[in-house]
Design a protein around this motif. Structure first.
Motif, short mmCIF file in Angstrom:
data_model
loop_
_atom_site.label_atom_id
_atom_site.label_comp_id
_atom_site.label_asym_id
_atom_site.label_seq_id
_atom_site.Cartn_x
_atom_site.Cartn_y
_atom_site.Cartn_z
N SER A 50 62.19 29.25 1.35
CA SER A 50 61.07 29.36 2.27
C SER A 50 60.28 30.64 2.05
CB SER A 50 61.57 29.31 3.72
OG SER A 50 62.38 30.42 4.01
N GLY A 51 59.01 30.61 2.47
CA GLY A 51 58.16 31.78 2.39
C GLY A 51 57.65 32.04 0.99
N ARG A 52 57.31 33.28 0.76
CA ARG A 52 56.75 33.69 -0.54
C ARG A 52 57.90 33.85 -1.54
NH1 ARG A 52 53.66 39.32 -1.78
NH2 ARG A 52 52.91 38.75 -3.85
N ILE A 67 67.03 31.12 -0.02
CA ILE A 67 66.09 32.15 -0.45
C ILE A 67 65.01 32.21 0.61
CG2 ILE A 67 64.56 32.97 -2.27
CD1 ILE A 67 67.49 32.63 -3.20
N ASN A 68 64.99 33.30 1.37
CA ASN A 68 64.05 33.45 2.48
C ASN A 68 63.06 34.56 2.13
OD1 ASN A 68 62.72 33.93 4.88
ND2 ASN A 68 64.51 33.40 6.12
N GLY A 69 61.93 34.17 1.59
CA GLY A 69 60.93 35.13 1.14
C GLY A 69 60.05 35.69 2.25
N GLY A 70 59.94 34.97 3.38
CA GLY A 70 59.07 35.44 4.44
C GLY A 70 57.70 35.77 3.90
N LYS A 87 72.68 34.06 -0.80
CA LYS A 87 71.64 34.18 0.21
C LYS A 87 70.82 35.43 -0.07
CE LYS A 87 74.51 31.71 3.47
NZ LYS A 87 75.29 31.12 2.40
N VAL A 88 69.48 35.28 -0.08
CA VAL A 88 68.57 36.38 -0.34
C VAL A 88 67.56 36.42 0.80
CG1 VAL A 88 66.92 37.38 -1.96
CG2 VAL A 88 68.84 36.02 -2.84
N PHE A 89 67.44 37.58 1.44
CA PHE A 89 66.56 37.73 2.60
C PHE A 89 65.54 38.83 2.38
CE2 PHE A 89 70.72 36.35 4.10
CZ PHE A 89 70.40 35.26 4.88
N ALA A 90 64.24 38.52 2.55
CA ALA A 90 63.20 39.54 2.43
C ALA A 90 62.82 40.11 3.79
CB ALA A 90 61.97 38.95 1.74
N HIS A 91 63.47 39.66 4.84
CA HIS A 91 63.21 40.25 6.16
C HIS A 91 64.48 40.19 7.00
CE1 HIS A 91 62.99 36.33 8.19
NE2 HIS A 91 62.28 35.93 7.16
N THR A 92 64.51 41.01 8.03
CA THR A 92 65.69 41.07 8.88
C THR A 92 65.28 41.44 10.30
OG1 THR A 92 67.90 42.01 9.15
CG2 THR A 92 66.20 43.49 8.32
N ASP A 93 66.04 40.96 11.25
CA ASP A 93 65.87 41.37 12.64
C ASP A 93 66.44 42.76 12.83
OD1 ASP A 93 64.75 39.13 14.26
OD2 ASP A 93 66.48 38.03 13.47
N ASP A 94 66.04 43.42 13.90
CA ASP A 94 66.59 44.72 14.30
C ASP A 94 67.84 44.46 15.14
OD1 ASP A 94 67.24 47.10 15.53
OD2 ASP A 94 65.20 47.58 16.15
N TYR A 95 68.98 44.85 14.62
CA TYR A 95 70.24 44.59 15.30
C TYR A 95 70.68 45.74 16.20
CZ TYR A 95 70.83 40.55 12.28
OH TYR A 95 70.66 39.35 11.64
#
Length: 190
Positions: A50-52, A67-70, A87-95
């Motif tokens: 998903s995403g870019r 693959i989460n490009g956001g 799993k590859v994440f280009a963004h993350t929530d503030d935990y």
């Protein structure tokens, strides 16, 4: 494994599709208009992309990858292999607890940070590994199974563990094999 037809690939609306790109009919693609697929790249069964996202030539996503490009993007270099369940994440929530998390909460109550993930050429990422937001992985790096990569890694080394740490240098013989492969491919194309 059954792959989408060329017509079905075009209908998904990718911004670019290279020659002989293959996507499983069981993969889930979200936001194809933000994705570019290089020649001979492949996305296997049960991947969620998903995403870019930009995939270089001969890049491969094994089954069950996420693959989460956001908006920031995930960039996979030529001849890069992503193993099962990575799993590859280009963004993350503030935990930290200073903000709420999740897609069901209005954006004004969340603090999502986004930073591109850049994975170089000839990188191999072992099964079950996790790559975090903002990470750059240098050309030729090899990451062992189940590694957690939250910081950028230099190229031409083998990394293992949680967090990932350098184990040893990696050989570069594959660069000569790449030259041979591309030369033969060019001869066939003429």
């Amino acid at each position: 494994m059954a792959f989408l037809s060329e017509k079905a690939l075009r209908e998904l609306g990718f911004s670019q599709v290279g020659k002989n790109a293959k996507i499983s009919d069981k993969a889930s693609i979200y936001g194809a208009e933000n994705m570019r697929l290089g020649d001979n790249c492949r996305i296997d069964d049960f991947c969620v992309v998903s995403g870019r996202v930009v995939m270089g030539r001969n890049a491969h996503l094994s089954p069950l990858c996420l693959i989460n490009g956001g908006t920031a993007g995930v960039f996979l270099g030529d001849f890069t292999g992503i193993s099962y369940g990575v799993k590859v994440f280009a963004h993350t929530d503030d935990y930290s607890g200073e903000a709420m998390i999740g897609p069901t909460v209005p954006k004004e109550y969340t603090q999502v940070s986004a930073a591109a993930v850049k994975i170089g050429r000839h990188v191999v990422i072992g099964a079950g590994s996790i790559i975090g937001s903002g990470v750059n992985i240098g050309d030729g790096a090899a990451i062992g199974a189940a590694a957690l990569v939250l910081k950028s890694l230099d190229g031409w080394a083998v990394y293992v563990g949680n967090p990932a740490r350098k184990l040893r240098d990696r050989k570069r013989n594959l660069l000569e094999l790449e030259r041979e492969y591309l030369a033969k491919e060019n001869q066939r194309g003429q």
